[in-house]
Design an enzyme around this catalytic site. Structure first.
Site, PDB file in Angstrom:
ATOM      1  N   TYR A  55       0.838  -1.213   0.000  1.00  0.00           N
ATOM      2  CA  TYR A  55       0.000   0.000   0.000  1.00  0.00           C
ATOM      3  C   TYR A  55       0.868   1.257   0.000  1.00  0.00           C
ATOM      4  O   TYR A  55       0.668   2.166  -0.812  1.00  0.00           O
ATOM      5  CB  TYR A  55      -0.916  -0.016   1.226  1.00  0.00           C
ATOM      6  CG  TYR A  55      -1.878   1.149   1.292  1.00  0.00           C
ATOM      7  CD1 TYR A  55      -3.062   1.146   0.562  1.00  0.00           C
ATOM      8  CD2 TYR A  55      -1.600   2.256   2.096  1.00  0.00           C
ATOM      9  CE1 TYR A  55      -3.941   2.220   0.626  1.00  0.00           C
ATOM     10  CE2 TYR A  55      -2.471   3.326   2.165  1.00  0.00           C
ATOM     11  CZ  TYR A  55      -3.643   3.307   1.434  1.00  0.00           C
ATOM     12  OH  TYR A  55      -4.512   4.370   1.506  1.00  0.00           O
ATOM     13  N   LYS A  59       1.235   4.236  -2.973  1.00  0.00           N
ATOM     14  CA  LYS A  59       0.913   5.653  -2.792  1.00  0.00           C
ATOM     15  C   LYS A  59       2.145   6.530  -3.045  1.00  0.00           C
ATOM     16  O   LYS A  59       2.011   7.657  -3.527  1.00  0.00           O
ATOM     17  CB  LYS A  59       0.333   5.898  -1.391  1.00  0.00           C
ATOM     18  CG  LYS A  59      -1.021   5.224  -1.153  1.00  0.00           C
ATOM     19  CD  LYS A  59      -2.098   5.695  -2.121  1.00  0.00           C
ATOM     20  CE  LYS A  59      -3.476   5.149  -1.750  1.00  0.00           C
ATOM     21  NZ  LYS A  59      -4.534   5.593  -2.677  1.00  0.00           N
TER      22      LYS A  59
HETATM   23  N1  LIG Z   1      -9.944   5.539   4.659  1.00  0.00           N
HETATM   24  C1  LIG Z   1      -8.789   6.116   4.963  1.00  0.00           C
HETATM   25  O1  LIG Z   1      -8.455   6.321   6.163  1.00  0.00           O
HETATM   26  C2  LIG Z   1      -7.846   6.540   3.878  1.00  0.00           C
HETATM   27  C3  LIG Z   1      -6.661   7.191   4.268  1.00  0.00           C
HETATM   28  C4  LIG Z   1      -5.777   7.609   3.280  1.00  0.00           C
HETATM   29  C5  LIG Z   1      -6.092   7.408   1.939  1.00  0.00           C
HETATM   30  N2  LIG Z   1      -7.249   6.763   1.595  1.00  0.00           N
HETATM   31  C6  LIG Z   1      -7.516   6.563   0.167  1.00  0.00           C
HETATM   32  O2  LIG Z   1      -8.800   6.995  -0.159  1.00  0.00           O
HETATM   33  C7  LIG Z   1      -9.283   6.247  -1.294  1.00  0.00           C
HETATM   34  C8  LIG Z   1     -10.665   5.737  -1.013  1.00  0.00           C
HETATM   35  O3  LIG Z   1     -10.549   4.804   0.046  1.00  0.00           O
HETATM   36  P1  LIG Z   1     -11.749   4.488   1.027  1.00  0.00           P
HETATM   37  O4  LIG Z   1     -11.217   4.626   2.415  1.00  0.00           O
HETATM   38  O5  LIG Z   1     -12.960   5.272   0.617  1.00  0.00           O
HETATM   39  O6  LIG Z   1     -11.899   2.952   0.775  1.00  0.00           O
HETATM   40  P2  LIG Z   1     -13.174   2.041   0.447  1.00  0.00           P
HETATM   41  O7  LIG Z   1     -14.388   2.552   1.157  1.00  0.00           O
HETATM   42  O8  LIG Z   1     -12.717   0.652   0.717  1.00  0.00           O
HETATM   43  O9  LIG Z   1     -13.386   2.277  -1.092  1.00  0.00           O
HETATM   44  C9  LIG Z   1     -12.434   1.838  -2.033  1.00  0.00           C
HETATM   45  C10 LIG Z   1     -13.098   1.907  -3.374  1.00  0.00           C
HETATM   46  O10 LIG Z   1     -12.159   1.509  -4.371  1.00  0.00           O
HETATM   47  C11 LIG Z   1     -12.788   0.597  -5.236  1.00  0.00           C
HETATM   48  N3  LIG Z   1     -11.794  -0.304  -5.778  1.00  0.00           N
HETATM   49  C12 LIG Z   1     -10.928  -1.090  -5.125  1.00  0.00           C
HETATM   50  N4  LIG Z   1     -10.195  -1.804  -5.986  1.00  0.00           N
HETATM   51  C13 LIG Z   1     -10.617  -1.456  -7.213  1.00  0.00           C
HETATM   52  C14 LIG Z   1     -10.257  -1.837  -8.528  1.00  0.00           C
HETATM   53  N5  LIG Z   1      -9.289  -2.734  -8.754  1.00  0.00           N
HETATM   54  N6  LIG Z   1     -10.893  -1.265  -9.572  1.00  0.00           N
HETATM   55  C15 LIG Z   1     -11.858  -0.359  -9.364  1.00  0.00           C
HETATM   56  N7  LIG Z   1     -12.245   0.057  -8.141  1.00  0.00           N
HETATM   57  C16 LIG Z   1     -11.630  -0.488  -7.094  1.00  0.00           C
HETATM   58  C17 LIG Z   1     -13.796  -0.128  -4.369  1.00  0.00           C
HETATM   59  O11 LIG Z   1     -14.797  -0.656  -5.187  1.00  0.00           O
HETATM   60  P3  LIG Z   1     -15.768  -1.846  -4.677  1.00  0.00           P
HETATM   61  O12 LIG Z   1     -16.546  -1.317  -3.527  1.00  0.00           O
HETATM   62  O13 LIG Z   1     -16.570  -2.124  -5.889  1.00  0.00           O
HETATM   63  O14 LIG Z   1     -14.843  -2.954  -4.267  1.00  0.00           O
HETATM   64  C18 LIG Z   1     -14.306   1.007  -3.487  1.00  0.00           C
HETATM   65  O15 LIG Z   1     -15.349   1.729  -4.117  1.00  0.00           O
HETATM   66  C19 LIG Z   1      -8.244   5.162  -1.560  1.00  0.00           C
HETATM   67  O16 LIG Z   1      -7.398   5.571  -2.597  1.00  0.00           O
HETATM   68  C20 LIG Z   1      -7.476   5.096  -0.251  1.00  0.00           C
HETATM   69  O17 LIG Z   1      -6.173   4.622  -0.428  1.00  0.00           O
HETATM   70  C21 LIG Z   1      -8.139   6.344   2.526  1.00  0.00           C
END
Ligand SMILES: NC(=O)c1ccc[n+]([C@@H]2O[C@H](COP(=O)([O-])OP(=O)(O)OC[C@H]3O[C@@H](n4cnc5c(N)ncnc54)[C@H](OP(=O)(O)O)[C@@H]3O)[C@@H](O)[C@H]2O)c1
Length: 132
Positions: A55, A59
């Site tokens: 991961y 990033k």
């Molecule tokens: N949550 C945090 O604390 C946090 C912190 C730093 C950065 N981020 C970043 O924020 C972004 C959103 O994360 P989130 O926390 O909202 O996570 P999340 O709720 O798990 O959502 C991730 C999304 O990515 C989609 N996805 C995963 N693999 C994929 C693929 N191969 N092709 C197309 N879509 C894909 C998933 O689709 P499905 O639902 O269809 O599987 C889901 O809609 C990510 O880039 C993550 O790294 C999050």
């Protein structure tokens, strides 16, 4: 790497011809403080213990896309930045975290709506500019 880096490169390449026609395009790469080389190498960083190699590397690579795109798009009206939303309660974090999804969306949306001539080529998070 496929989702977080190659996917972003592919989508950006596909969209660039359209973005170049826009008066004020904004690219927001949704990064993470865990992708910071500083946070992975300085024991003083609060993120130092998060040894998620795949991961974090994905990033860091995404941040490289931001830096290189910013150089390539210099002089255009396109701004590109890496934005870390903070620690957000989503599926990714097993719904742990300090922020609701709505709160986590605030910064990425703010950077999608930047004024003309605003910052580009930055890496930012809830605490402000983040060391690469
Ligand atoms: N949550 C945090 O604390 C946090 C912190 C730093 C950065 N981020 C970043 O924020 C972004 C959103 O994360 P989130 O926390 O909202 O996570 P999340 O709720 O798990 O959502 C991730 C999304 O990515 C989609 N996805 C995963 N693999 C994929 C693929 N191969 N092709 C197309 N879509 C894909 C998933 O689709 P499905 O639902 O269809 O599987 C889901 O809609 C990510 O880039 C993550 O790294 C999050």
């Amino acid at each position: 790497m496929e989702t977080n880096f190659i996917g972003a490169v592919a989508v950006t390449q596909a969209m660039l011809p359209l973005l170049k026609k826009s008066k004020a395009a904004r690219i927001v790469n949704l990064s993470s403080t865990l992708g910071s080389l500083w946070s992975n190498s300085d024991p003083a960083s609060p993120y130092y213990s998060q040894r998620l190699l795949g991961y974090n590397a994905s990033k860091a690579a995404l941040n490289m896309l931001t830096a290189q795109l910013n150089a390539e798009l210099r002089g255009t009206s396109i701004a590109v930045n890496s934005v870390s939303p903070g620690f957000v309660k989503t599926d990714l974090t097993d719904h742990r975290g300090f922020m609701t999804p709505a709160e986590g969306a605030r910064l990425p949306v703010q950077y999608a709506l930047l004024e003309d001539g605003a910052v580009s080529g930055k890496f930012v998070g809830p605490d402000g500019e983040t060391p690469w």
